[in-house]
Design an enzyme around this catalytic site. Structure first.
Site, short mmCIF file in Angstrom:
data_model
loop_
_atom_site.label_atom_id
_atom_site.label_comp_id
_atom_site.label_asym_id
_atom_site.label_seq_id
_atom_site.Cartn_x
_atom_site.Cartn_y
_atom_site.Cartn_z
N SER A 1 -6.50 5.61 6.11
CA SER A 1 -7.42 6.61 5.53
C SER A 1 -8.82 6.04 5.34
CB SER A 1 -6.88 7.09 4.18
OG SER A 1 -5.69 7.82 4.38
N ARG B 1 -12.49 7.07 7.48
CA ARG B 1 -13.69 7.53 6.75
C ARG B 1 -14.86 6.58 6.96
NH1 ARG B 1 -9.23 9.55 4.69
NH2 ARG B 1 -9.17 11.30 3.24
N ARG C 1 -0.85 21.81 14.39
CA ARG C 1 -1.17 21.61 12.98
C ARG C 1 -2.14 22.70 12.51
NH1 ARG C 1 -1.04 15.55 11.90
NH2 ARG C 1 -1.32 16.14 9.73
N GLN D 1 -7.06 17.33 3.63
CA GLN D 1 -8.01 16.95 4.69
C GLN D 1 -9.08 18.03 4.91
OE1 GLN D 1 -5.28 16.19 7.88
NE2 GLN D 1 -4.82 14.11 7.18
N SER E 1 -1.99 16.41 -2.51
CA SER E 1 -2.56 15.21 -1.87
C SER E 1 -3.91 14.82 -2.46
CB SER E 1 -2.69 15.42 -0.34
OG SER E 1 -1.43 15.64 0.25
N ASP F 1 3.19 11.15 2.38
CA ASP F 1 3.53 10.21 3.46
C ASP F 1 4.66 9.26 3.07
OD1 ASP F 1 1.53 11.47 4.78
OD2 ASP F 1 0.18 9.74 4.93
N LYS G 1 3.18 17.88 9.02
CA LYS G 1 2.59 16.61 9.46
C LYS G 1 2.83 16.47 10.97
CE LYS G 1 1.56 15.62 5.23
NZ LYS G 1 0.18 15.73 4.79
N ARG H 1 8.79 16.84 8.67
CA ARG H 1 9.48 15.60 8.26
C ARG H 1 10.68 15.87 7.35
NH1 ARG H 1 3.95 12.04 7.44
NH2 ARG H 1 3.78 11.44 9.63
N ARG I 1 5.93 7.56 11.19
CA ARG I 1 6.58 7.27 9.89
C ARG I 1 8.11 7.38 10.01
NH1 ARG I 1 2.49 5.93 7.08
NH2 ARG I 1 0.57 7.11 7.34
O1 LIG Z 1 -6.96 12.29 4.30
C1 LIG Z 1 -6.12 11.47 4.69
O2 LIG Z 1 -6.43 10.32 5.06
C2 LIG Z 1 -4.70 11.89 4.70
C3 LIG Z 1 -4.28 12.94 3.93
C4 LIG Z 1 -2.86 13.36 3.82
O3 LIG Z 1 -2.71 14.62 4.45
P1 LIG Z 1 -2.72 16.03 3.65
O4 LIG Z 1 -3.92 16.07 2.82
O5 LIG Z 1 -2.74 17.01 4.78
O6 LIG Z 1 -1.44 16.09 2.85
C5 LIG Z 1 -1.91 12.35 4.47
O7 LIG Z 1 -0.66 12.97 4.68
C6 LIG Z 1 -2.46 11.82 5.78
O8 LIG Z 1 -1.58 10.87 6.32
C7 LIG Z 1 -3.78 11.11 5.56
C1 LIG Z 2 0.10 12.83 8.43
C2 LIG Z 2 -0.43 11.68 8.81
O1 LIG Z 2 -1.64 11.51 9.38
P1 LIG Z 2 -2.64 12.61 10.01
O2 LIG Z 2 -2.61 13.81 9.11
O3 LIG Z 2 -3.97 11.94 10.04
O4 LIG Z 2 -2.15 12.91 11.39
C3 LIG Z 2 0.30 10.42 8.55
O5 LIG Z 2 -0.29 9.35 8.81
O6 LIG Z 2 1.46 10.43 8.10
#
Ligand SMILES: O=C(O)C1=C[C@@H](OP(=O)(O)O)[C@@H](O)[C@H](O)C1
Ligand SMILES: C=C(OP(=O)(O)O)C(=O)O
Length: 456
Positions: free
Chosen positions: A21, A25, A128, A174, A200, A333, A360, A364, A411
């Site tokens: 993450s 960024r 997605r 996100q 999240s 995650d 995801k 999952r 994962r």
């Molecule tokens: O912003 C990020 O770096 C992430 C946000 C999370 O997703 P969600 O916000 O969709 O749950 C996480 O599951 C993903 O692996 C990374």
């Molecule tokens: C959901 C994941 O990542 P992303 O949303 O960036 O594909 C993850 O790393 O488990």
């Protein structure tokens, strides 16, 4: 195919891979800043390379060098930009990375006027959801064309027109990180209003933290919503909002990426499940990562860990774990890791508040249930989680080796490797190459601590 054999003991010192993450960024912010930034110890994984290549396509110059630290084979990514995104010459392929797709959908609207950017990715990324972000951008008069609100997306260059944007909080943080990174370019102060439950949230704290390092300030504004006063128990429901000052500029900076708690969760879980003497370095006690919660979860299950400022030590395990209730609203995650832990904990482990875990890289909740059942797990799928009855370890009950599908989901590969190391007989894991999405040297790291695994 990854062949996983029963493993009794693990020991040694390993480094958690750098945070996915934070690397995403940092790379994107560096490309938005006028000047040269050095990203030190970035995660060299497929997803982060998608962000790096995207910023290159949008005009940044990138230089990759090995750092002096030979043992860790770290790199330094030097990213230079004039702070203005350029019109990409081709479709931007973001591969499998949801984070890259979501964050860039807002930002590519800032390419020079009268142009378009096209974002696309692999089969999983094209499934997605993007609808709430596309709708939120339309509130700012930014136009995104798509079929069915999914990638491929065509984003038209536009000035930001508007200063309040509403977005649902219960699907993906996100979308909100994406708006947070766009709105500093607005010529008016702006506000993001979150509708519904916010899931999240720790990832938003990561965004705010990283933006601050690149000179951009975002403030959280918690509003007590009188409309939501629950008269029965007199509790006020909080509405979340974020405030972003107008005309902010990203400042180039040098940034060292910390270790990744989501990736470390497999090492920590193995550490508490096997006879272990293991140190995991590069994990910081004061990290803002939500998945740091793995430490509290295994402690609640009955494990004993030593937490130092920058490492986690597990000694003289194995612990007798007990089943617990786990709210995964902020830690989606961790779910595959927790599903495996639950199999080896006495009693019932209930994982809840995880509807977003279905959207995801794959669903999952479905995948953990279907595949772990093949190993004999007592696992039941719920709309928002999993219920797992622990095996009767004391009476010799355990998982049994099986051949598992992994749905091109990194994962799942890593969690199922843990399950295989604890099972009786060999486990065959298909599609192991997808670990490169977030933890490229996973197989070597597990082997280095004594894991009896091999690629066929
Ligand atoms: O912003 C990020 O770096 C992430 C946000 C999370 O997703 P969600 O916000 O969709 O749950 C996480 O599951 C993903 O692996 C990374
Ligand atoms: C959901 C994941 O990542 P992303 O949303 O960036 O594909 C993850 O790393 O488990």
């Amino acid at each position: 195919m990854l062949l996983v054999n029963p493993t009794k003991k693990i020991n040694g010192t390993v480094y958690a891979p750098p945070s996915k993450s934070y690397t995403h960024r940092a790379v994107i912010c560096a490309g938005l800043a006028n000047g040269t930034s050095k990203i030190i110890q970035p995660l060299k994984s497929q997803d982060c390379i998608s962000s790096l290549n995207a910023m290159k396509a949008l005009g940044s110059t990138i230089d990759i060098k090995k750092s002096n630290d030979d043992e860790l084979e770290n790199e330094v990514w030097t990213i230079s930009s004039d702070g203005n995104l350029k019109v990409p010459k081709n479709v931007i392929d973001i591969g499998n990375s949801g984070t890259t797709l979501r964050i860039l959908t807002s930002l590519v609207s800032q390419i020079p006027h009268n142009s378009i950017a096209i974002l696309n990715g692999d089969e999983s990324i094209r499934k997605r959801p993007m609808g709430p972000l596309i709708e939120a951008l339309s509130q700012l008069n930014i136009e995104v064309l798509s079929n069915d609100n999914k990638a491929p997306l065509v984003v038209k260059s536009s000035k930001i027109d508007g200063n309040i944007v509403k977005i649902t909080g219960d699907m993906s943080s996100q979308f909100i990180s994406s708006l947070m990174m766009l709105l500093p370019f607005n010529t008016q102060d702006s506000k993001i209003l979150i509708e519904g439950d916010l899931k999240s949230e720790p990832y938003l704290n990561i965004t705010i933290d990283l933006l601050d390092k690149f000179g951009v300030s975002i403030k959280k504004d918690e509003i007590n919503n009188i409309n939501n006063i629950n008269k029965k128990n007199k509790t006020n429901k909080k509405e979340n909002a974020y405030l972003i000052k107008a005309n902010q500029t990203y400042k180039a900076t040098d940034y060292i990426v910390e270790g990744d708690y989501s990736s470390a969760s497999y090492l920590i879980a193995l550490g508490v499940l096997l006879d272990s003497d293991i140190t995991i370095k590069n994990l910081f006690k004061d990290s803002k990562q939500g998945d740091k919660e793995i430490i509290n979860i295994v402690k609640r299950m009955g494990a004993d860990l030593e937490i130092r400022d920058d490492e986690v030590i597990i000694k003289n395990s194995k612990f007798k774990l007990k089943g617990i209730d786990i709210d995964v609203k902020n830690t989606p995650d961790l779910v595959p890791t927790l599903a495996v832990l639950g199999c080896f904990a006495e009693g019932t482990t209930t994982i809840y508040n995880g509807e977003h875990v279905r959207i995801k890289e794959c669903d999952r909740l479905m995948a953990c249930t279907k595949e772990l059942k093949k190993m004999g797990a007592k696992i039941e799928e719920k709309p928002d989680g999993l219920i797992i009855q622990g095996l009767d370890i004391d009476n010799g009950e355990t998982l049994k080796g099986a051949e598992l599908e992994t749905y091109h989901d990194h994962r799942l590969i890593m969690a199922f490797t843990m399950a295989g190391m604890l099972a009786k007989g060999q486990t065959k894991i298909k599609g192991e190459e997808a670990v490169s999405i977030s933890f490229p040297n996973f197989v070597d790291v597990i082997k280095s601590i004594g894991g009896n695994i091999a690629i066929e």
